[in-house]
Design an enzyme around this catalytic site. Structure first.
Site, short mmCIF file in Angstrom:
data_model
loop_
_atom_site.label_atom_id
_atom_site.label_comp_id
_atom_site.label_asym_id
_atom_site.label_seq_id
_atom_site.Cartn_x
_atom_site.Cartn_y
_atom_site.Cartn_z
N GLU A 138 2.86 -11.65 -10.02
CA GLU A 138 2.65 -12.97 -10.03
C GLU A 138 2.29 -13.66 -8.99
OE1 GLU A 138 5.93 -13.33 -13.89
OE2 GLU A 138 5.77 -14.97 -12.45
N ALA A 141 5.64 -13.88 -7.12
CA ALA A 141 6.26 -12.47 -7.23
C ALA A 141 5.32 -11.39 -7.04
CB ALA A 141 6.81 -12.49 -8.63
N SER A 143 5.62 -8.38 -4.15
CA SER A 143 7.04 -7.39 -3.65
C SER A 143 8.17 -7.60 -4.18
CB SER A 143 6.94 -7.33 -2.09
OG SER A 143 5.71 -6.61 -1.48
N THR A 171 -5.11 -5.37 -12.85
CA THR A 171 -6.45 -4.31 -12.92
C THR A 171 -6.67 -4.47 -14.39
OG1 THR A 171 -5.89 -2.68 -11.00
CG2 THR A 171 -7.54 -1.96 -12.83
N ARG A 270 3.84 6.57 -8.08
CA ARG A 270 3.44 6.54 -6.65
C ARG A 270 2.91 7.75 -6.32
NH1 ARG A 270 8.73 3.20 -5.81
NH2 ARG A 270 7.50 1.09 -5.40
N GLN A 364 -16.15 5.50 13.48
CA GLN A 364 -16.12 5.78 15.05
C GLN A 364 -16.89 6.81 15.26
OE1 GLN A 364 -14.60 3.30 16.76
NE2 GLN A 364 -15.49 4.31 18.83
N ILE A 365 -16.78 8.08 14.47
CA ILE A 365 -17.59 8.94 14.41
C ILE A 365 -19.01 8.80 14.34
CG2 ILE A 365 -18.03 11.43 13.85
CD1 ILE A 365 -14.98 11.75 13.73
N GLU A 391 0.74 -1.68 -5.74
CA GLU A 391 2.11 -0.78 -6.06
C GLU A 391 2.96 -0.54 -5.09
OE1 GLU A 391 1.32 2.20 -9.07
OE2 GLU A 391 -0.85 1.54 -9.32
N THR A 393 3.74 -2.43 -0.92
CA THR A 393 3.17 -2.40 0.20
C THR A 393 3.65 -1.43 1.16
OG1 THR A 393 4.67 -3.86 1.20
CG2 THR A 393 2.74 -4.80 0.41
#
Length: 411
Positions: A138, A141, A143, A171, A270, A364-365, A391, A393
């Site tokens: 939210e 709300a 974390s 999502t 996770r 960078q490469i 999901e 931090t």
């Protein structure tokens, strides 16, 4: 000759024949369908319906596919599939798997009747694709799950729950057919007083709020969901009212209410999120390696320079390490082995930060080329950042891990 199960005293990292075949199949779809479409849908910032429809036609976007991988005995089906999809593109990949979090919320906590009724409606069928959305965060709300303000009030006369509030960062929010919403039934109890509700298709009072224009994963729809006197049947309380009443009674008596439903959903998911990050990181490492063998400066491929070769070595080692941590967590989750040392959070933390670092190294490469939209690595770097944010931090993951390894109430 010993089998993989017999070799090494029963320990093996060899994938089963079914998963190996599935991985090749998903990789072909990611290579031939997702990657060619990735830049277009990133620029359009729209849900890639034609790609989702193609996935549905071959059975990749289906409850049967996701269920088969979820219940694979090794626990590796889902994470292997997700790595390949997100190797193709994170935005399109999330559009394909985005219904999964809502499905997991119901499958993990719901009754058999709820699972049988609502999960098929989150996927649909070829020609009639459906979506699901899990709505927890939210505006105040994120974390802090305990700060959820969306209220659910039971109307005993009609056997309905009335939902009011605003969800954000959802999502498929507002465009999904089935929304799964976390709400507070007793605000005085914080997260212990929360429950999860299924909002059926076409329910009055649910609407899409702001659609977010994002830094990355732009082919995935992310929006607010507004709930204005949304009435859902009593049977749409995930797990049922009897279970909720029993939990609240235990809490009132000073007992434990068990793990909060939203946190169970996040913990279960996770390793899957970690696998998404591994796919993005792997894409960056592979692309940079190929570029380094072809790009010639000062008369030799730049990959012959230690500065580049050592960077590539670190990139590939990091990707492999993140994958192994992800596989461990997925195996533990499938076999109901508790994450006593926060193995789920470890996998997401390492994989997410690996994706950000590796895709930055890929830019960078490639030098100036890597900074342009003519090459995909800048998009992958933009996409990678979300894995340190959504999901849970990276900071939240470190707090969870810190609590697990110290036994202290780390805050």
């Amino acid at each position: 000759m010993s089998s993989p199960e017999q070799a090494g005293g029963g320990f093996s990292l060899e994938l089963s024949a079914d998963i190996t075949q599935m991985r090749s199949w998903v990789h072909e779809f990611a290579r031939d369908v997702i990657r060619p479409a990735a830049a277009e849908w990133d620029e359009r910032e729209e849900t890639p319906w034609p790609v989702i429809e193609e996935a549905a036609k071959i059975g990749l976007y289906s409850l049967d596919f996701f269920g088969t991988q979820w219940f694979d005995p090794s626990g590796l089906g889902t994470v292997v599939a997700f790595e390949e999809l997100f190797w193709g593109d994170a935005g399109i990949g999330l559009s394909i798997v985005g219904s999964g979090l809502a499905a997991v919320a119901v499958a993990s906590n719901g009754t058999p009747e709820q699972i049988g009724e609502w999960l098929p409606q989150m996927f649909g069928s070829p020609g009639d694709v459906k979506l699901g959305a899990f709505c927890s965060s939210e505006p105040d709300a994120g974390s802090d799950v305990g700060a959820i303000r969306t209220r659910a009030v039971y109307d005993q006369a009609s056997d309905e729950w009335v939902l009011n509030g605003t969800k954000t960062w959802a999502t498929n929010g507002g465009i999904a057919d089935v929304h799964v919403v976390v709400a507070s039934v007793d605000p005085s109890l914080g997260s212990r007083g929360q429950a999860t509700f299924i909002v059926p298709p076409g329910t009055r009072g649910l609407s899409q709020g702001q659609k977010f224009r994002k830094h990355g994963i732009r082919a995935s729809h992310t929006a607010e969901v507004v709930l204005d006197d949304v009435r859902v049947p009593g049977r749409c309380l995930v797990g049922g009212k009897e279970r909720l009443d029993a939990r609240l009674a235990r809490i009132a008596d000073g007992g434990s209410g068990g793990e909060q439903a939203a946190m169970r959903t996040f913990e279960k998911s996770r390793p899957s999120v970690a696998a998404m990050a591994v796919g993005v990181a792997r894409a960056g490492a592979e692309y940079a390696s190929e570029y380094a063998t072809q790009r010639v400066q000062f008369g030799r491929p730049i990959g012959q320079n230690q500065a580049i070769a050592f960077m590539l070595a670190d990139m590939h080692a990091s990707v492999d390490a993140a994958r192994l941590l992800t596989w461990r967590a997925a195996w533990m989750a499938r076999n109901d082995i508790p994450f006593e040392r926060a193995e789920g959070s470890v996998s997401k933390l390492v994989a997410g930060e690996t994706a950000v670092r590796v895709t930055e190294q890929a830019i960078q490469i490639l030098g100036g080329n890597g900074y342009t939209r003519e090459y995909p690595v800048e998009r992958w770097h933009r996409d990678a950042k979300i894995f340190t944010i959504f999901e849970g931090t990276s900071e939240i993951q470190r707090m969870i891990i810190g609590r697990a390894v110290t036994g202290l109430d780390v805050r």
